[in-house]
Structure formats: C-alpha cells, structure tokens
Design an enzyme around this catalytic site. Structure first.
Site, PDB file in Angstrom:
ATOM      1  N   ASP A  22      13.234 -13.855 -19.805  1.00 15.25           N
ATOM      2  CA  ASP A  22      14.195 -12.751 -19.749  1.00 15.25           C
ATOM      3  C   ASP A  22      15.350 -13.048 -20.695  1.00 15.25           C
ATOM      4  O   ASP A  22      16.057 -14.038 -20.523  1.00 15.25           O
ATOM      5  CB  ASP A  22      14.693 -12.593 -18.309  1.00 15.25           C
ATOM      6  CG  ASP A  22      15.813 -11.561 -18.174  1.00 15.25           C
ATOM      7  OD1 ASP A  22      15.917 -10.702 -19.063  1.00 15.25           O
ATOM      8  OD2 ASP A  22      16.555 -11.641 -17.182  1.00 15.25           O
ATOM      9  N   ASN A  41      17.945 -10.830 -21.407  1.00 17.33           N
ATOM     10  CA  ASN A  41      19.191 -10.086 -21.183  1.00 17.33           C
ATOM     11  C   ASN A  41      19.738 -10.210 -19.762  1.00 17.33           C
ATOM     12  O   ASN A  41      20.691  -9.519 -19.396  1.00 17.33           O
ATOM     13  CB  ASN A  41      19.007  -8.610 -21.547  1.00 17.33           C
ATOM     14  CG  ASN A  41      17.941  -7.915 -20.694  1.00 17.33           C
ATOM     15  OD1 ASN A  41      17.422  -8.503 -19.737  1.00 17.33           O
ATOM     16  ND2 ASN A  41      17.623  -6.679 -21.044  1.00 17.33           N
ATOM     17  N   ASP A  91      18.555  -9.338 -16.798  1.00 17.28           N
ATOM     18  CA  ASP A  91      18.327  -8.306 -15.774  1.00 17.28           C
ATOM     19  C   ASP A  91      17.245  -8.706 -14.775  1.00 17.28           C
ATOM     20  O   ASP A  91      16.894  -7.931 -13.887  1.00 17.28           O
ATOM     21  CB  ASP A  91      17.995  -6.961 -16.414  1.00 17.28           C
ATOM     22  CG  ASP A  91      16.658  -6.955 -17.156  1.00 17.28           C
ATOM     23  OD1 ASP A  91      16.009  -8.017 -17.242  1.00 17.28           O
ATOM     24  OD2 ASP A  91      16.266  -5.879 -17.652  1.00 17.28           O
ATOM     25  N   ASP A 111      -2.529  -4.779 -24.991  1.00 14.11           N
ATOM     26  CA  ASP A 111      -3.369  -4.374 -23.871  1.00 14.11           C
ATOM     27  C   ASP A 111      -3.638  -2.879 -23.987  1.00 14.11           C
ATOM     28  O   ASP A 111      -2.701  -2.077 -24.079  1.00 14.11           O
ATOM     29  CB  ASP A 111      -2.673  -4.680 -22.543  1.00 14.11           C
ATOM     30  CG  ASP A 111      -3.622  -5.201 -21.488  1.00 14.11           C
ATOM     31  OD1 ASP A 111      -4.725  -4.624 -21.369  1.00 14.11           O
ATOM     32  OD2 ASP A 111      -3.290  -6.172 -20.795  1.00 14.11           O
ATOM     33  N   ASP A 141      -8.612  -2.943 -21.049  1.00 17.45           N
ATOM     34  CA  ASP A 141      -8.627  -3.011 -19.594  1.00 17.45           C
ATOM     35  C   ASP A 141      -9.790  -2.205 -19.022  1.00 17.45           C
ATOM     36  O   ASP A 141      -9.974  -1.032 -19.370  1.00 17.45           O
ATOM     37  CB  ASP A 141      -7.296  -2.472 -19.063  1.00 17.45           C
ATOM     38  CG  ASP A 141      -7.116  -2.668 -17.581  1.00 17.45           C
ATOM     39  OD1 ASP A 141      -7.011  -3.824 -17.144  1.00 17.45           O
ATOM     40  OD2 ASP A 141      -7.090  -1.653 -16.855  1.00 17.45           O
ATOM     41  N   GLU A 151     -12.489  -6.037 -21.109  1.00 21.32           N
ATOM     42  CA  GLU A 151     -12.595  -6.464 -19.718  1.00 21.32           C
ATOM     43  C   GLU A 151     -13.638  -5.579 -19.052  1.00 21.32           C
ATOM     44  O   GLU A 151     -13.504  -4.357 -19.036  1.00 21.32           O
ATOM     45  CB  GLU A 151     -11.250  -6.331 -19.006  1.00 21.32           C
ATOM     46  CG  GLU A 151     -11.318  -6.820 -17.560  1.00 21.32           C
ATOM     47  CD  GLU A 151     -10.149  -6.327 -16.715  1.00 21.32           C
ATOM     48  OE1 GLU A 151      -9.688  -7.087 -15.856  1.00 21.32           O
ATOM     49  OE2 GLU A 151      -9.723  -5.166 -16.916  1.00 21.32           O
ATOM     50  N   HIS A 193      -3.650 -12.842 -15.414  1.00 18.76           N
ATOM     51  CA  HIS A 193      -2.657 -12.176 -14.565  1.00 18.76           C
ATOM     52  C   HIS A 193      -3.251 -11.633 -13.275  1.00 18.76           C
ATOM     53  O   HIS A 193      -2.503 -11.263 -12.363  1.00 18.76           O
ATOM     54  CB  HIS A 193      -1.999 -11.039 -15.347  1.00 18.76           C
ATOM     55  CG  HIS A 193      -2.955  -9.934 -15.693  1.00 18.76           C
ATOM     56  ND1 HIS A 193      -3.991 -10.094 -16.581  1.00 18.76           N
ATOM     57  CD2 HIS A 193      -3.046  -8.653 -15.250  1.00 18.76           C
ATOM     58  CE1 HIS A 193      -4.666  -8.968 -16.682  1.00 18.76           C
ATOM     59  NE2 HIS A 193      -4.117  -8.076 -15.879  1.00 18.76           N
ATOM     60  N   ASP A 194      -4.584 -11.568 -13.180  1.00 20.63           N
ATOM     61  CA  ASP A 194      -5.249 -11.054 -11.983  1.00 20.63           C
ATOM     62  C   ASP A 194      -5.874 -12.149 -11.132  1.00 20.63           C
ATOM     63  O   ASP A 194      -6.464 -11.852 -10.096  1.00 20.63           O
ATOM     64  CB  ASP A 194      -6.355 -10.068 -12.379  1.00 20.63           C
ATOM     65  CG  ASP A 194      -5.819  -8.723 -12.833  1.00 20.63           C
ATOM     66  OD1 ASP A 194      -4.708  -8.348 -12.398  1.00 20.63           O
ATOM     67  OD2 ASP A 194      -6.507  -8.047 -13.620  1.00 20.63           O
TER      68      ASP A 194
END
Length: 571
Positions: free
Chosen positions: A38, A40, A42, A115, A217, A270, A342-343
């Site tokens: 990150d 900034n 947030d 992606d 995807d 995928e 990520h899955d």
C-alpha cells in the site's frame, strides 16, 4: 502467444526437436495487488505499491508479473466482478499510474500479464445494466436469460461456485439470469458474436497499451453446454458446464487478438475440470489457442465432499497426478506449475510443516515444483514461506466464498460454527490474501493505515527483511532455482521420469536432455528417510547442484534424507 511462437517438441530422450518458446524457461510471479503493498496509507494495496517493489521482483529473478484484477469493480469478489474493462479502479490508482508501472517493469526486463475475466462481468457493468433493462434491449442477448422453469423455479439445477443456485430472478423482466459465481457476476453469452467482438477489441486495447499477455479466468466456462442451460441439466457441482464451442472461441480469439503481433506474449487459461486430453488440444501450438493452462486436479486431491472438507495429506496421489500431467503433455502442449495462488491455501501449510520445518518444507516444495517440466508460478509471499492464517472468528474473514459457505453450513445445515471455521482455517482463500509480510513493522510493513484484512499474526518472525537476513533464506533458495531454469536447458526442457512412484514419503524423479540427467530427491515427512536401494544406487559419483541442508560431499553415497530434506544432483 504470437504467430511466431513455437513450443518445444521433444523426442524420447528429451532432446528438443524445435526451438523453445520464451516462456519455457520463464518464471511468473503473481501479485494480488490488494494485499501486496500500500503506497498511500488507505489500507489497500495499489499500483504504486507494486511499482515500489519492482526492484525486489527483479532481484528475485522472475520474468513476468501476473496482476490480479485492478479494473473498476464493486469488489463483491475482490475485483473479479468487473464494472469497466478499460480503466483502473481508483482504489488501485489510475491508467497513468498503470502506464508508469508498465514502463518501469519493462525497463527492468519484467513483463506484465493482466487478469482477463470474461466469463462474467459485474452486474454494474453498463452491458448488464442495459441487458436487464427490458426484454427487447439490444444487449439482452449479451447474457444468459431464461424464463422460470416448469415449476416456476430456476431454469435448471446448476449451482453457483459460491453456494446457492446459479440463477437469480430479476424483477425488472421476470426472467432468471445465469451466474456460475456470485449473483453479482452475471455470465456473458459467448454465443453472441457481438460479445466476442467486444471482448477482442478490449484485449487489443490493452495489448496496444503495452501489456504482455493475459491470464484468463475460468476461460473454459465461456462455452456453455447450451442444451442444458434451459433444461434440467446436471448441477455444475457434478461436472463442468464447458461446451464444445470452447476451441472455436479460443482459436477465434487468437486470430483476432494475437495473430500477426510481434513481440513476446503469454496466454494462460484457468480451466477447472479439464482433462489431460483437453489440455493437449488447448496448448497444441499448431491449434493456436493458448500457451498453457491452469488445471485443478492436483489441488483437489485433499478435498472431501466439498472444498472445506479437508483430507489428510497423501503424497502418492499427488505424485501420480503431477506425473500424469508431465507425461500427458510431454510430446504436445505445456504445463503450468503451481501449488499456490490467490484461490489456494499457503503451500507450506497445506503440503508441508509450517512450524518445526517451515524453511525445509518451503524449500523442498520449491525445488520439487520448479524441477518439473512447465512454467512455474510463484504466488506473493511463497518466496519467504508465508503460512496460513487462523483467525478466531468468521468476522475477521473477507472472502465471499468462505463467508457464504459458513452462513449456509451453520444457518441452513445446522453444522457447528467451530467445525465450519476449522475448514475455513485450512482451505479458505483468505489464507493467501492476508497482507504481504515485508517487515516486523506494524501490519507487516504493508500499510501505514488500517489494512483491509488483518496481517497474519506471525509477521514479526516471518517477513521479507527477516528472511533475507537469515542464514537459511527461502528467498535466496528461490533465486537459485530461477537462475537454474534460466541457465540450464534440462531444467526447462528435459524429459521427466518419476521414481519410486508408490513410496509414501519419497518424491524422486529425473529430468533428462541431450545426455544430461538431473535427479531430485525429497523426503516429504517429519522423520529421516532411508532411500530405497535402487534410488540410492544412483548417488555414487553424482554431483550436488542444490539442497536445503548441507549436502554430503560429492562422490559419497549418502543414502538417508533428513526431515523435509530436498537435494538436486547431476548424474
């Protein structure tokens, strides 16, 4: 893929028959931007954060970065519900910041792979807003709409991947729309040539901007078994909804987007539920569809009746599965190599020992995976041995799949919250989505604000700074593996042969090319392992190349492997 790419075909000795495509010796690093860095404050990772870590990725030695979605999105599925394909979500930055990231990456020799999520859009995408507005809207047929079934319910029995039916009744027109995932992710109707043309135009727009390819995807789901859509077809949980049109669509996509382009591009699809025979067709260079695919067979072996019903780790089925794919794509096609993304849960927790032997099991699986034939994918944090997280309450989790499963299991099926949460601990996608652990500073150095999801509490001990300063560094081990693939053709192209196929603790295989043979030995267990006699007989005279323990001197017949020990030899 470009019109000039050629995959390597090998003869029975593993000798290449045609020039190798660039990605055969490449390594791809997946960035999940929301959780990477990150810039900034947030609490959400962004393009500025990725840009600030390019030197880190260049030092690791990877060739390409796969960016999970950064497009405008309502974030029901963390960006996989896209509202606008040709812009950047303000939470991640802007198109100008993306262009700067792309330029900085290219300066360092790093490619950027986007992606591509075109099985479905967000329900807030202008295409769907128009489609649902009336029965006669010009974009009505851009999505799958059907009247209620005979009993006034869903058109067929298909279920959503995120729990519940795959059909939602839309009050505006009184018809159901199809969504194989969340109800906020309506499926595009690829039967409509206008949809396909719009997607290809968007892909060309990104390639013209300078991106280097796409990870696609659930791309095999763009083709539906049309005959089942309106009927009582089998639920998707019992098989794939993929239709036979998929090859036509991918060939058309290649012709409309990649054919005639110069430069090096990457296309990886995928594809849940596909077979080896399917993969051979998809990745056959002569057919011009995709360069490689992600398949799910090996990461489904430890699942019981459903994903959140984990089974004990068993090495033999995993070896057999990976070896089948090595053999099946040896002559035609190409493998994607992964144990993490990520899955998926963190590999060191899922396949290794993430406490007593975290370094050893992290590096063992790195050596085993990267020495298979195919293109390895590293998921952020894998290169420092990040582990699964165990949040104490479901309130700390953010992933729609885990939250929907927990609600359905507890509220509708009356399962105990503790047992359901245990499954989420083991298999939930948030295991891979906690912030990247950069240092022992607050929130793992990921943000100066409050992170969108809490950091794994073990970040003071497991982080980039600590790993790189350690005498035994997972990062350094990955660097060496990547260097080997770049420098030694046998690592990229050699023929694969599994040894001791039914041994319950030993993972052993050879790679052979032009008379050179490499041997991999790995003890996938917490206790010492005496090598079988036929495998031990290969060691005298073998030269050590890489190992995660101090290696016995060259020429010695060290026939015992220590817990989670992995060695690479040249025979």
């Amino acid at each position: 893929m470009t019109s000039t790419d050629s995959r390597t075909a090998s003869d029975s000795t593993g000798s290449p028959a045609t020039p190798a495509a660039w990605w055969t010796k490449a390594v791809v690093y997946q960035v999940y931007p929301r959780s990477f860095a990150d810039s900034n404050g947030d609490g959400i990772g962004d393009l500025g954060g990725v840009r600030g870590k390019l030197d880190y990725l260049a030092e690791l030695g990877v060739d390409a970065i796969w960016l999970s979605p950064v497009y405008p999105s309502p974030q029901h599925d963390n960006g996989y519900d896209i509202r606008d394909y040709q812009d950047i979500d303000p939470v991640f930055g802007s198109l100008a910041e993306f262009d700067a990231l792309l330029a900085d990456a290219h300066e360092r020799g790093l490619k950027i792979v986007m992606d591509l999520v075109v099985n479905h859009t967000s329900d807030e995408h202008p295409w769907f807003v128009e489609s649902r507005s009336s029965l006669d809207n010009p974009k009505r047929d851009w999505y799958w709409w059907r009247q209620p079934g005979a009993a006034g319910v869903e058109p067929n029995g298909w279920g959503s991947a995120f729990s519940g039916p795959a059909w939602t009744l839309d009050d505006t027109t009184g018809e159901y729309y199809l969504h194989l995932f969340a109800k906020q992710q309506p499926d595009l109707n690829w039967e409509n040539p206008e949809v396909r043309a719009a997607v290809y135009a968007m892909m060309n727009w990104w390639l013209d901007r300078g991106v280097d390819g796409f990870r696609m995807d659930v791309i095999n789901f763009i083709a539906k078994q049309v005959e089942l859509v309106s009927g009582p077809g089998a639920a998707t949980g019992g098989g794939s909804p993929m239709g036979t049109q998929i090859h036509d669509y991918l060939e058309e996509m290649h012709a409309a987007v990649f054919a005639g382009r110069t430069g090096e591009h990457l296309t990886v699809g995928e594809m849940p539920g596909v077979s080896i025979d399917d993969a051979v067709l998809f990745t056959d260079a002569a057919r011009a569809e995709v360069d490689m695919i992600f398949q799910f067979e090996h990461v489904s072996l430890d699942q019981g009746v459903h994903k959140f019903d984990p089974l004990p780790r068993s090495l033999v089925p995993l070896k057999h599965s990976l070896a089948r794919w090595q053999d099946g794509l040896a002559e035609t096609g190409w493998n994607s190599l992964y144990l993490n993304n990520h899955d998926q849960p963190r590999l060191v927790s899922r396949f290794g020992n993430d406490t007593e032997f975290r370094y050893e099991s992290a590096t063992l699986w790195a050596l085993v995976l990267h020495l298979h034939r195919g293109t390895p994918y590293i998921y952020q944090g894998e290169e420092i041995g990040m582990t699964n997280v165990r949040f104490e309450s479901i309130e700390h989790y953010r992933d729609i799949e885990s939250l929907n499963h927990y609600r359905e299991a507890v509220e509708e099926f009356d399962q105990s919250p503790a047992s359901v949460l245990a499954g989420v601990h083991t298999m939930g996608r948030d295991n891979a989505r906690t912030p990247m652990q950069w240092s022992d500073a607050a929130h793992a150095g990921f943000t100066t604000g409050t992170p969108w999801i809490a950091a794994n509490p073990n970040y003071p001990e497991i982080n980039v700074a600590a790993d790189r300063a350690a005498e035994r560094s997972v990062f350094a081990f990955y660097r060496r593996l990547i260097q080997l693939r770049h420098e030694n053709p046998v690592v990229a192209l050699g023929a694969f042969r599994l040894l001791a196929a039914d041994h319950e603790r030993l993972y052993a295989f050879t790679r052979t090319l032009d008379g050179q043979t490499l041997l991999v030995l790995a003890n996938v267990s917490d206790v010492p392992l005496e090598l079988p006699a036929d495998v031990a007989a290969l060691l005298p005279g073998a030269e050590p190349v890489l190992a995660n323990y101090p290696v016995p001197p060259a020429g010695t017949a060290a026939s015992a492997l220590r817990p989670w020990e992995a060695r690479l030899y040249e025979l």
